[in-house]
Scaffold this motif. Structure first.
Motif, short mmCIF file in Angstrom:
data_model
loop_
_atom_site.label_atom_id
_atom_site.label_comp_id
_atom_site.label_asym_id
_atom_site.label_seq_id
_atom_site.Cartn_x
_atom_site.Cartn_y
_atom_site.Cartn_z
N ASP A 37 24.52 20.00 58.92
CA ASP A 37 23.45 19.84 57.95
C ASP A 37 22.17 19.43 58.65
O ASP A 37 22.18 19.05 59.80
CB ASP A 37 23.83 18.83 56.86
CG ASP A 37 24.00 17.42 57.39
OD1 ASP A 37 24.18 17.24 58.60
OD2 ASP A 37 23.97 16.49 56.58
N ILE A 38 21.08 19.55 57.93
CA ILE A 38 19.78 19.16 58.46
C ILE A 38 19.33 17.93 57.70
O ILE A 38 19.35 17.91 56.46
CB ILE A 38 18.77 20.31 58.32
CG1 ILE A 38 19.25 21.50 59.17
CG2 ILE A 38 17.38 19.86 58.73
CD1 ILE A 38 18.43 22.75 58.99
N ASP A 39 18.95 16.91 58.43
CA ASP A 39 18.48 15.66 57.84
C ASP A 39 17.02 15.46 58.19
O ASP A 39 16.65 15.56 59.37
CB ASP A 39 19.28 14.46 58.40
CG ASP A 39 20.77 14.61 58.19
OD1 ASP A 39 21.19 14.66 57.03
OD2 ASP A 39 21.51 14.67 59.20
N VAL A 40 16.22 15.20 57.17
CA VAL A 40 14.81 14.88 57.40
C VAL A 40 14.45 13.65 56.60
O VAL A 40 15.04 13.37 55.55
CB VAL A 40 13.86 16.06 57.05
CG1 VAL A 40 14.16 17.29 57.90
CG2 VAL A 40 13.88 16.39 55.58
N CYS A 41 13.48 12.92 57.10
CA CYS A 41 12.92 11.79 56.38
C CYS A 41 11.57 12.24 55.87
O CYS A 41 10.79 12.85 56.62
CB CYS A 41 12.78 10.58 57.31
SG CYS A 41 12.20 9.08 56.49
N ALA A 42 11.31 11.99 54.59
CA ALA A 42 10.06 12.41 53.97
C ALA A 42 9.71 11.44 52.86
O ALA A 42 10.57 10.73 52.33
CB ALA A 42 10.19 13.83 53.41
N ARG A 43 8.45 11.41 52.50
CA ARG A 43 8.00 10.65 51.34
C ARG A 43 8.29 11.53 50.14
O ARG A 43 7.64 12.56 49.95
CB ARG A 43 6.51 10.34 51.47
CG ARG A 43 5.99 9.35 50.49
CD ARG A 43 4.51 9.05 50.70
NE ARG A 43 4.22 8.49 52.02
CZ ARG A 43 3.63 9.14 53.03
NH1 ARG A 43 3.25 10.38 52.89
NH2 ARG A 43 3.41 8.53 54.18
N ASN A 84 16.17 9.66 47.64
CA ASN A 84 16.92 10.56 48.51
C ASN A 84 17.26 11.82 47.74
O ASN A 84 17.35 11.80 46.51
CB ASN A 84 18.22 9.90 48.99
CG ASN A 84 17.97 8.67 49.83
OD1 ASN A 84 17.16 8.68 50.74
ND2 ASN A 84 18.68 7.61 49.51
N LEU A 85 17.49 12.89 48.47
CA LEU A 85 17.79 14.17 47.86
C LEU A 85 18.79 14.89 48.75
O LEU A 85 18.55 15.06 49.95
CB LEU A 85 16.48 14.96 47.75
CG LEU A 85 16.46 16.31 47.08
CD1 LEU A 85 16.93 16.21 45.64
CD2 LEU A 85 15.03 16.86 47.11
N TYR A 86 19.92 15.30 48.17
CA TYR A 86 20.98 15.94 48.93
C TYR A 86 21.19 17.33 48.34
O TYR A 86 21.69 17.46 47.22
CB TYR A 86 22.27 15.12 48.85
CG TYR A 86 22.07 13.70 49.29
CD1 TYR A 86 22.09 13.37 50.65
CD2 TYR A 86 21.84 12.68 48.37
CE1 TYR A 86 21.89 12.07 51.07
CE2 TYR A 86 21.64 11.37 48.79
CZ TYR A 86 21.66 11.08 50.13
OH TYR A 86 21.45 9.78 50.55
N SER A 99 14.07 6.87 53.28
CA SER A 99 14.09 5.83 54.30
C SER A 99 15.34 6.01 55.15
O SER A 99 16.28 6.68 54.75
CB SER A 99 14.08 4.43 53.66
OG SER A 99 15.25 4.23 52.92
N ILE A 100 15.30 5.38 56.32
CA ILE A 100 16.41 5.50 57.27
C ILE A 100 17.00 4.11 57.48
O ILE A 100 16.29 3.17 57.87
CB ILE A 100 15.93 6.08 58.61
CG1 ILE A 100 15.30 7.46 58.39
CG2 ILE A 100 17.05 6.14 59.63
CD1 ILE A 100 16.23 8.50 57.81
N THR A 101 18.29 3.99 57.21
CA THR A 101 19.00 2.73 57.39
C THR A 101 18.78 2.21 58.81
O THR A 101 18.90 2.95 59.77
CB THR A 101 20.51 2.93 57.13
OG1 THR A 101 20.67 3.41 55.79
CG2 THR A 101 21.29 1.65 57.32
N GLY A 102 18.44 0.94 58.91
CA GLY A 102 18.23 0.32 60.21
C GLY A 102 16.86 0.53 60.79
O GLY A 102 16.54 -0.04 61.84
N VAL A 103 16.02 1.35 60.13
CA VAL A 103 14.68 1.64 60.66
C VAL A 103 13.62 1.32 59.61
O VAL A 103 12.74 0.50 59.85
CB VAL A 103 14.55 3.10 61.12
CG1 VAL A 103 13.15 3.39 61.66
CG2 VAL A 103 15.61 3.44 62.18
N GLY A 104 13.69 1.97 58.46
CA GLY A 104 12.71 1.72 57.41
C GLY A 104 12.31 2.97 56.68
O GLY A 104 12.96 4.01 56.77
N ASP A 105 11.19 2.87 55.95
CA ASP A 105 10.72 3.96 55.11
C ASP A 105 10.06 5.06 55.94
O ASP A 105 9.94 4.95 57.16
CB ASP A 105 9.79 3.45 54.01
CG ASP A 105 8.48 2.88 54.54
OD1 ASP A 105 8.18 3.01 55.75
OD2 ASP A 105 7.74 2.31 53.72
#
Length: 163
Positions: A37-43, A84-86, A99-105
């Motif tokens: 899968d592809i994971d991205v962080c976005a607002r 989040n959106l899956y 947001s990313i666990t252990g890092v932030g938004d």
């Protein structure tokens, strides 16, 4: 053209601001991990969701974690934001994380993201240090194994090793 390449092209053309995270980011940093899968962080604002709908419309995006699977083109209603959106699409399985666990938004992840060239395009990927922190914070066996490999890659980079 790979699924990752198609997706990145679509997101870029739609003006979606994102940082590549997860397994593909780990591979860009030198990991031997395999990922599907592809994971991205976005607002994930209402505006970003509309851009995503436009970018993915013909790929039939559906919410992966709902039963029955609901169309992302209709849910959530216009004007709403998400954390989040899956999604499953005809192209790829895509996780969009606010947001990313252990890092932030998103803003925190983007602040330290690194620019890399991929498929002739400049993209932002989560920094190696942030990726390690995220994998360690998740704490699952597969993530801890990935973190160990990523720490070894970081040490090799710091001390100028090349193989």
């Amino acid at each position: 053209m790979s699924d990752l390449q198609r997706l990145l092209l679509r997101l870029g053309e739609a003006g979606v601001e994102f940082v590549l995270v997860g397994g593909y980011a780990a591979v860009l940093h030198g990991s031997s991990m395999l990922t599907r899968d592809i994971d991205v962080c976005a607002r994930l604002s209402a505006d970003t969701l509309e851009k995503l709908r436009h970018a993915l419309r013909d790929a039939h995006p559906v919410h992966r974690l709902t039963r029955p699977k609901r169309s992302f083109l209709e849910d959530p209603p216009p004007g709403e934001a998400l954390n989040n959106l899956y999604l499953d699409t005809d192209l790829v399985t895509l996780d969009l994380l606010g947001s990313i666990t252990g890092v932030g938004d998103f803003d925190r992840v983007a602040r330290d993201a690194v620019e890399m060239e991929l498929f002739g395009r400049r993209i932002r990927a989560i920094s190696l240090d942030d990726l390690i922190a995220a994998k360690e914070a998740l704490g699952r066996d597969k993530d801890l194994i990935a973190a160990k490999e990523l720490r070894a890659i970081r040490e090799k980079i710091r001390f100028g090793g090349n193989g």
